[in-house]
Every structure is written in structure tokens, then in C-alpha cells.
Design an enzyme around this catalytic site. Sequence first.
Site, short mmCIF file in Angstrom:
data_model
loop_
_atom_site.label_atom_id
_atom_site.label_comp_id
_atom_site.label_asym_id
_atom_site.label_seq_id
_atom_site.Cartn_x
_atom_site.Cartn_y
_atom_site.Cartn_z
CG HIS A 115 42.21 38.25 38.30
ND1 HIS A 115 42.07 37.98 36.97
CD2 HIS A 115 41.48 39.37 38.53
CE1 HIS A 115 41.28 38.90 36.41
NE2 HIS A 115 40.93 39.76 37.34
CG ASN A 167 42.90 34.68 35.20
OD1 ASN A 167 42.63 35.81 35.61
ND2 ASN A 167 42.87 33.60 35.98
CG HIS A 221 38.90 49.12 36.70
ND1 HIS A 221 37.73 48.57 36.25
CD2 HIS A 221 39.70 48.07 37.01
CE1 HIS A 221 37.80 47.25 36.30
NE2 HIS A 221 38.98 46.91 36.76
C1 HEM Z 1 34.17 45.19 39.82
C2 HEM Z 1 34.41 44.16 39.05
C3 HEM Z 1 35.55 44.12 38.09
C4 HEM Z 1 35.48 43.80 36.78
C5 HEM Z 1 34.23 43.41 36.01
C6 HEM Z 1 36.80 43.94 36.24
C7 HEM Z 1 37.13 43.70 34.91
C8 HEM Z 1 38.33 44.04 34.34
C9 HEM Z 1 38.64 43.91 32.94
C10 HEM Z 1 37.71 43.33 31.88
C11 HEM Z 1 39.88 44.40 32.74
C12 HEM Z 1 40.64 44.47 31.42
C13 HEM Z 1 41.24 43.10 31.15
C14 HEM Z 1 41.75 42.92 29.73
O1 HEM Z 1 41.36 43.64 28.83
O2 HEM Z 1 42.56 42.03 29.52
C15 HEM Z 1 40.37 44.84 34.02
C16 HEM Z 1 41.61 45.39 34.23
C17 HEM Z 1 42.09 45.72 35.48
N1 HEM Z 1 41.47 45.45 36.69
FE1 HEM Z 1 39.56 44.94 36.95
N2 HEM Z 1 37.65 44.33 37.22
C18 HEM Z 1 36.94 44.43 38.38
C19 HEM Z 1 37.44 44.74 39.62
C20 HEM Z 1 38.77 44.94 39.89
C21 HEM Z 1 39.36 44.96 41.19
C22 HEM Z 1 38.61 44.71 42.50
C23 HEM Z 1 40.69 45.21 41.03
C24 HEM Z 1 41.79 45.31 42.06
C25 HEM Z 1 41.61 45.28 43.36
C26 HEM Z 1 40.92 45.37 39.62
C27 HEM Z 1 42.10 45.71 39.04
C28 HEM Z 1 42.30 45.88 37.68
C29 HEM Z 1 43.47 46.51 37.10
C30 HEM Z 1 44.57 47.20 37.89
C31 HEM Z 1 43.35 46.39 35.72
C32 HEM Z 1 44.36 46.84 34.66
C33 HEM Z 1 45.40 45.72 34.52
C34 HEM Z 1 46.51 45.99 33.52
O3 HEM Z 1 46.61 47.07 32.94
O4 HEM Z 1 47.31 45.05 33.33
N3 HEM Z 1 39.74 45.16 38.95
N4 HEM Z 1 39.42 44.59 34.97
#
Ligand code: HEM
Length: 317
Positions: free
Chosen positions: A65, A93, A192
Site C-alpha cells: 500500500h 486502508n 494472499h
Molecule cells: C490483486 C489485487 C489485490 C486486492 C484487490 C487486494 C485486496 C485485499 C483486501 C480486500 C484485503 C483484506 C483487507 C481487510 O479486510 O481489511 C487484503 C489483505 C491482504 N493483502 Fe491484498 N489485495 C491485492 C493485492 C495484494 C498484494 C499485491 C499484496 C502484497 C504484495 C497483498 C497483500 C495482502 C496481505 C498480506 C493481506 C492480509 C493483511 C493482514 O492480515 O493484515 N495484497 N487484500
Amino acid sequence: MANISFLLVLIIVPFVLVGMSSAQLTSNFYNSSCPNVLSIIKTAVNSAIASESRMGASLLRLHFHDCFVNGCDASVLLDDTSSFTGEKTANPNSGSIRGFDVIDTIKTQVESSCVGIVSCADILAVAARDSVVKLGGPSWTVLLGRRDSTTASLSTANSDIPAPTLNLSSLISSFSNKGFSSREMVALSGSHTIGQARCTTFRDRLYNETDINASFATSVKSNCPQSGSDNDISPLDTTSPTTFDNIYYKNLRIQKGLLHSDQQLFSGGSTDSIVNTYSSNSATFFTDFANAMVKMGNLSPLTGSNGQIRKNCRKIN
Ligand code: HEM
Ligand SMILES: *[C@@H]1O[C@H](CO)[C@@H](O)[C@H](O)[C@H]1NC(C)=O
Ligand SMILES: *[C@@H]1O[C@H](CO)[C@@H](O)[C@H](O)[C@H]1NC(C)=O
Ligand SMILES: *[C@@H]1O[C@H](CO)[C@@H](O)[C@H](O)[C@H]1NC(C)=O
Ligand SMILES: *[C@@H]1O[C@H](CO)[C@@H](O)[C@H](O)[C@H]1NC(C)=O
């Protein structure tokens, strides 16, 4: 005269080229100015993950982010004040990104060894790598020398961080806008394989979509009712949420993607074959992921005398 012009070209062209390309980050940037920085960060990340296994995922996401909003410049860490609007209240965020206390702890420890040397943006990049390694994923050499922004952009955070409601073609364009191929987009989405998402980000998928595994939907619904419980969390990779592996892709193949955007990667479209490759070959996923992370870390960094080294990651000096 012709010789003098030629000499001038020889002298000037390299400067123009350096100005055009993003200035280079280097792996040994702190070797002499802060030789212990990498070990300080690694120890602190390992200890944060030992206290809470989810923290590795949260730190990885902070770097993402940060980098997708005007480059990897630690803009995501800036707090709002009465006279400054940061990125923390942006839709992707707000109520969602976490890990700021861990970054503060690391920054304090680093400052006590090397005053005013190490940027918050570099700390985020190293912490993301160390988190992935600690949870069993690949390692890579983190390039260093980023500096911290004096600005943030709420509107760019809202426009440039992809939403979980996006379809495959919008996911591809969102990453293509940052210079990534669809294969790199699929590899980075493998993040993910760790971490959690809030009910509000996948409720529509549970109750309204058909390309979802029935038994999976039933089990996740118990933690995400049709209304209420917006902030209750479920693992993005239901099988192994604290291990960085390729099971995320295996789950997509049996319609167990949690987010709409996850399942879009395996929905009969152009990226199905990449999901197949990563689900059957963990080494290929690891190599592609590590390379894509280095590339993400190179997104328009501030270098040289641009930006600053923040004393406190939450505010401009
Ligand atoms: C492809 C497009 C992506 C979308 C639409 C997306 C969307 C999301 C969403 C909606 C969440 C849950 C947030 C919440 O409920 O508060 C999430 C969590 C997460 N995302 Fe993505 N994401 C994407 C790509 C990425 C990328 C590129 C990375 C890292 C390089 C990433 C790393 C993570 C991680 C590690 C979590 C879990 C965070 C936690 O448990 O605190 N995501 N993402
Ligand atoms: C910088 O330090 C690392 C780790 O100690 C070492 O592997 C590398 O060779 C060093 N590089 C230079 C140019 O000193
Ligand atoms: C994907 O979403 C965009 C934006 O909402 C829309 O314009 C486009 O038609 C959609 N594409 C497909 C294939 O559904
Ligand atoms: C499912 O779709 C219907 C019709 O589009 C909509 O009214 C409803 O709010 C959706 N339900 C959820 C849980 O998103
Ligand atoms: C749903 O999940 C079950 C259990 O993991 C699996 O055996 C089945 O093949 C999946 N269904 C689909 C449609 O992929």
C-alpha cells in the site's frame, strides 16, 4: 568546434539519462552508515510475528500500500493532523492496514544505532521481505536507499490500490498502470496465502456469487452473516493462513478464493494457466514472487537529496 560539441554530448548525456531513469537503489546502501540495520529489522520482525503470527501479513501489505501510492516513500505511515491529510483514511486502508506500532518499534531501535540514516520506506521494504521469509516463503535481496516523502495522497490511495470488487480485466489494468504484467499481478496476489480479510470485503461473494465452493461458503458464512459483523475476519488462505506457500493457488482451482478479486484469477480467463503453473510448481511461484517484490520495491523511490529521512515514521520532520 565539432569536437567540443561531441565532448559536451559525452558529458551531458549520462546526466540526462540518470535524471530520466529512476535513480538506482543498492543492496549495500547502509553497509558503512548503519551496518546492523538488517539484523535489527529481522530480529524485530521475527519477534513481532512470534507475538502475533498475522503480523507478517500486515507488514507485507503495508509495503504494497506504500509502493502503489506515488512509489515506495513511506507515505502510508503518515498520520493525519489538523493541517495534514494522510492516506490512512482511504477506503483500502481505513480500519484495515495495521502494523504501525511494529514499524515504530523498529524505527526507534534503528535510530538508537544510527541517527537519521535509515528511511522508513526502506524499513517497510526489509520488513516485508523478512516477514515472508519468517513464514516460510522465498527470500530476495532488498535494494535500499529510498527516502521518505513529505507528502501523501488520499485520492491516489483511493484510486490506485486495487479493490476486491475488481474483475480480471480491471485487476490487470490496475497492475499494468504500475508496469506489471498479468503474470506478475498473479504472482503478487499470492501474498494472499497469508493474512486475513474482513467480512465486509467478501460478503457479496459469499451470498451472491456462484463460482464459490459450496462447503467453503457455508463455513465462512458462519463468521460473516448477511448483515452485521462487518469487521469479523477470515483467513484469505483457509488452509494455511500463517504459512507462505502456494496453497492459495490450489484453493483458487477449487473455487475457494475468499475475495471476488482472488477468484477472478481463476475464472475461465487469461490467467487460469498462470494459477495452474503456480499451484503445481511452488518453486516457480517463489521465484516469480521474489522478482516481482523487487520490482514493486523499485516503484519511483525518492533518492539522493529528494525527500527526507524521517525521525518519526508517522510525521514529516
Ligand atoms: C490483486 C489485487 C489485490 C486486492 C484487490 C487486494 C485486496 C485485499 C483486501 C480486500 C484485503 C483484506 C483487507 C481487510 O479486510 O481489511 C487484503 C489483505 C491482504 N493483502 Fe491484498 N489485495 C491485492 C493485492 C495484494 C498484494 C499485491 C499484496 C502484497 C504484495 C497483498 C497483500 C495482502 C496481505 C498480506 C493481506 C492480509 C493483511 C493482514 O492480515 O493484515 N495484497 N487484500
Ligand atoms: C555489504 O554487507 C553485506 C552483508 O554483510 C555483504 O554481503 C556485502 O558484500 C557488503 N557489500 C559491500 C559492497 O561491502
Ligand atoms: C470489468 O469492470 C469494468 C469496470 O467496472 C467494466 O467496464 C468491464 O466491462 C468489466 N469487464 C468484464 C469482462 O466484465
Ligand atoms: C446480493 O445482490 C442483491 C441484488 O443485486 C443485492 O440487493 C444484495 O444486497 C446483495 N447481497 C449481498 C450480501 O451483497
Ligand atoms: C469444494 O471443496 C471440496 C473440499 O475441499 C472439493 O473436494 C471440491 O472439489 C470443491 N468443489 C469445487 C466445485 O471445486
